[in-house]
Scaffold this motif. Structure first.
Motif, PDB file in Angstrom:
ATOM      1  N   ALA A   1       0.762  -1.375   0.015  1.00 47.53           N
ATOM      2  CA  ALA A   1       0.110   0.019  -0.133  1.00 47.53           C
ATOM      3  C   ALA A   1       0.705   1.265  -0.094  1.00 47.53           C
ATOM      4  N   ILE A   2       1.947   1.142   0.703  1.00 47.02           N
ATOM      5  CA  ILE A   2       2.833   2.474   0.948  1.00 47.02           C
ATOM      6  C   ILE A   2       3.503   2.705  -0.541  1.00 47.02           C
ATOM      7  N   TRP A   3       4.058   1.456  -1.119  1.00 42.62           N
ATOM      8  CA  TRP A   3       4.726   1.575  -2.429  1.00 42.62           C
ATOM      9  C   TRP A   3       3.853   2.174  -3.391  1.00 42.62           C
TER      10      TRP A   3
ATOM     11  N   ASN B   1      11.527  -3.593  -3.520  1.00 45.46           N
ATOM     12  CA  ASN B   1      10.513  -2.265  -3.167  1.00 45.46           C
ATOM     13  C   ASN B   1       9.891  -2.903  -1.910  1.00 45.46           C
ATOM     14  N   SER B   2      10.141  -4.052  -1.264  1.00 45.69           N
ATOM     15  CA  SER B   2       9.660  -4.626  -0.103  1.00 45.69           C
ATOM     16  C   SER B   2      10.550  -5.670   0.305  1.00 45.69           C
ATOM     17  N   SER B   3      10.285  -6.466   1.462  1.00 50.36           N
ATOM     18  CA  SER B   3      11.298  -7.468   2.036  1.00 50.36           C
ATOM     19  C   SER B   3      11.725  -8.283   1.059  1.00 50.36           C
ATOM     20  N   TRP B   4      13.093  -8.554   0.989  1.00 50.02           N
ATOM     21  CA  TRP B   4      13.891  -9.292   0.099  1.00 50.02           C
ATOM     22  C   TRP B   4      13.274 -10.770   0.011  1.00 50.02           C
ATOM     23  N   THR B   5      13.069 -11.419   1.203  1.00 54.11           N
ATOM     24  CA  THR B   5      12.638 -12.780   1.329  1.00 54.11           C
ATOM     25  C   THR B   5      11.660 -13.062   0.930  1.00 54.11           C
ATOM     26  N   LEU B   6      10.671 -12.302   0.975  1.00 57.92           N
ATOM     27  CA  LEU B   6       9.329 -12.337   0.537  1.00 57.92           C
ATOM     28  C   LEU B   6       9.232 -13.183  -0.705  1.00 57.92           C
ATOM     29  N   LYS B   7      10.128 -12.727  -1.885  1.00 57.47           N
ATOM     30  CA  LYS B   7      10.500 -13.340  -3.088  1.00 57.47           C
ATOM     31  C   LYS B   7      11.103 -14.403  -3.119  1.00 57.47           C
TER      32      LYS B   7
END
Length: 498
Positions: free
Chosen positions: A255-257, A395-401
């Protein structure tokens, strides 16, 4: 005449790197493909990657650990924005809990890897960094999990007069254990995540700390503790609380991005308002905290509990926005005519990008030039068989992907085993497909490396997505089969198999 190496071991999968991505890959291989043989090679003498390498004061995450941590292992600490020792303990717990200790081989640096289509194997040359010994392994698959920057050196631009400065000049990537800044005048050159971490950490004991920046960055205060997360874990238990917090934070990050992308002027005004509230009355916010680019053109800098702003309010730290003319014996001479006195200079000037740990790749005798390759699903390379890599989100936490990539990788290997395939090679159906840089990110360390990195296409599956929801569909829900991913068996022409 050189005596050829004798392969000492053959593996199903060879993982390169024992940092957060490589440990995650090992866990997925262990649980999803228990019959596969694999090893994790780590060039350094310890695990943990970034979180063991960097030792500078205050080193911490700039993403919350409920999303930066693994989906399969709840983050139990009350700190959501956590310091390096806590993250390192979490990673090493993951290693032990999943029986990965015996699979990690330390002081093993992968030098090169050569693919043979005839044998359907990679032959991997390895150097022991502790003894200098050279050895070979063979593997059906390579999984490169070393991130995208060089561990042996950081980036430092050339500063005129550097050799004249009488005190120590330190890059945060190689922080000396015996460096004492107590009572010293410290100048930190930089404005990114490392600089905004160092300045408040050093300000507690240093005589003065000045953050010297050429261009401001967007800086936002974030709570070190996620009170909602702690309540959710209390009410629902660690497992369920972790899952709920993770879902909440993923949506919050997106949402922020998205808001910054869709409404950059409003986002700029909002960030400026927050900064004004955090800084002393009359502070030159526009000079020091108002970048010339839009929010999220580069990564936002998070400061836990506003520690950077607090150090400025309390007079323990200051910010100077100017250009360096030269170093001299006692500090830094600036373009404005001002001189910054310094006992210690810290060059928090960024990283040197290096894809795949600098491993030299060949396919059937032909060198692989990464800049000529196109990324498939953000995890494989056009024309390169049986190679996967882990690069996370910018653009968000590295580990999510990384977690999604590991899941997809395991499903791909299961599919191949079920149908007797040995080789898997992505090839674009349209050789004239337009391409652009792999990472559409304005940060200097990325821009310097664009020619050295693979590229991405203008359509799926050749787009490198930075959207977790889209990747859940692509990498978790959708089939591993794709018309532009070709499967074959060793010794059988690709056209002969479906």
């Amino acid at each position: 005449m050189t005596t050829p190496h004798t392969p000492v071991e053959d593996l199903d999968v060879l993982v390169v790197g024992a940092g957060i991505s490589g440990i995650g890959a090992g866990r997925y291989l262990r649980t999803e493909l228990p019959d596969k043989s694999f090893a994790i090679l780590e060039a350094r003498a310890t695990s943990g990657g970034t979180w063991d390498l960097f030792r500078y004061p205050g080193i911490r995450s700039d993403s919350d650990l409920h999303t930066f941590g693994y989906e399969f292992k709840p983050w139990r600490d009350e700190q959501a924005i956590a310091d390096a020792p806590r993250i390192l303990a979490y990673l090493r717990e993951t290693v032990t809990e999943n029986g990965l200790d015996a699979t990690i081989r330390y002081s093993h640096r992968v030098v090169s890897a050569a693919w043979s289509s005839t044998e359907a194997r990679w032959t991997v040359d390895v150097e022991r960094t502790d003894t200098g010994e050279r050895l070979q392994l063979t593997a059906g698959w390579l999984f490169c999990a070393g991130g995208y920057y060089r561990y042996d050196e950081g980036f430092t631009p050339r500063f005129e007069g550097r050799e004249r400065f009488a005190g120590p000049i330190v890059h945060p990537q190689h922080w000396p254990e015996d460096l004492d800044t107590t009572g010293k005048k410290v100048v930190v050159i930089g404005s990114g995540a490392t600089a905004v971490t160092l300045v408040p950490a050093l300000s507690g004991t240093a005589g003065s700390v000045t953050m010297l920046q050429r261009t401001p960055s967007y800086v936002l205060p974030v709570p070190r503790q996620d009170k909602i997360a702690n309540l959710l874990k209390k009410w629902f238990g660690q497992e369920r609380g972790h899952a709920l917090t993770r879902r909440k934070n993923i949506r919050q990050q997106r949402a922020i991005w998205s808001f910054c992308q869709k409404h950059p002027k409003a986002a700029r005004r909002l960030i400026r308002w927050v900064n004004t509230k955090q800084l002393p009355e009359g502070y030159a916010v526009d000079e020091h905290f108002n970048p010339p680019y839009d929010p999220w053109d580069q990564r936002l800098c998070a400061v836990p509990d506003g520690d950077l702003f607090r150090a400025i309010r309390e007079g323990k730290a200051s910010v100077v926005t100017d250009r360096i003319v030269t170093f001299d014996e006692t500090g830094v001479q600036l373009a404005s005519g001002r001189h910054l006195d310094a006992d210690v200079i810290v060059t928090a000037t960024g990283l040197n990008v290096q894809a795949f740990g600098g491993v030299s790749l060949t396919v059937d005798g032909e060198p692989v030039a990464l800049g000529d390759r196109i990324a498939y699903k953000g995890m494989m390379l056009s024309g390169v068989p049986n190679l996967a890599y882990a690069i996370g989100y910018t653009n968000s936490s590295w580990t999510l992907k990384v977690g999604l990539l590991c899941e997809h990788f395991c499903r791909l290997l299961q599919y191949m085993d079920q149908r007797g395939y040995d080789i898997c090679r992505p090839e674009p159906a349209d050789p004239q497909m337009p391409t652009r840089p792999l990472l559409d990110f304005a940060a200097g360390y990325i821009q310097r490396a664009v020619p050295l990195l693979p590229r991405q296409g203008d359509r799926m599956p050749w787009l490198t997505s930075m959207d977790y929801s889209a990747d859940v569909k692509l990498l978790r829900a959708d089939s591993v089969v794709d018309p532009e991913l070709h499967f074959t068996r060793a010794g059988v022409p690709a056209a002969a198999t479906a």
